[in-house]
Design a protein around this motif. Sequence first.
Motif: not given
Length: 213
Positions: A135-136, A139-140, A143, A170-171, A174
């Motif tokens: 998940l990191k 999210l990175t 961001q 990326q969404s 996730m």
Amino acid sequence: QRRSQQRRRALVRLLRRFREAAEAIPDAAIVFSRTGGLIWCNKLGQFYFGLKWPSDAGIRLSNLIRHPEFIAYLRQGDFTHEIHLPSPVNADVELEVRVMPYSDEQFLLIARDVTQLKQLEQMRKDFVANVSHELKTPLTVLQGYLELLEQSDELPPGMLNKAVTEMQGQSERMGHLVNQLLSLSRMEMSRYDLFERVVDMPQLLNVIATEMN
């Protein structure tokens, strides 16, 4: 003499029923004396610990099961908690051992195979750790692109389209990971929760319709 014979027969029947019941349970059962001598064990007790009954009768358990933690457990005499130890016959099998008073001078040891439970728990921990790590990354990325979009007036159209496409991918990634976590949670729920829990279907459908709009 007749009454004495009847009592002996009743005692024999009682012992037979106890042994039949002990053989029927899915755990190892071992009866030993206060001094530690083996009195009786069922077939699983022989299978898990390598005991031989009745030839091992009278021998101290600490001499038959020579595991340091088990020997210390017997010596301290505090049986309010269970211990875990590998099977003396197969080190890949992990046993959960509990001891309880059986009579004034005897104790009952119950051991069950928790190998699969331990493996499943470790798999769950590894899975959660891996998902947390995975998940990191999205999210990175999100961001980074969000910070980039703060300067959208200065971005060329190609870079802007790439940022939007990447964030969408990326969404979705996730979302896939979250669905895996939800599937794991459903697997750990009881049968009652899965099939017998009452669900307010009209309310659920209204929520779905609202979200779709």
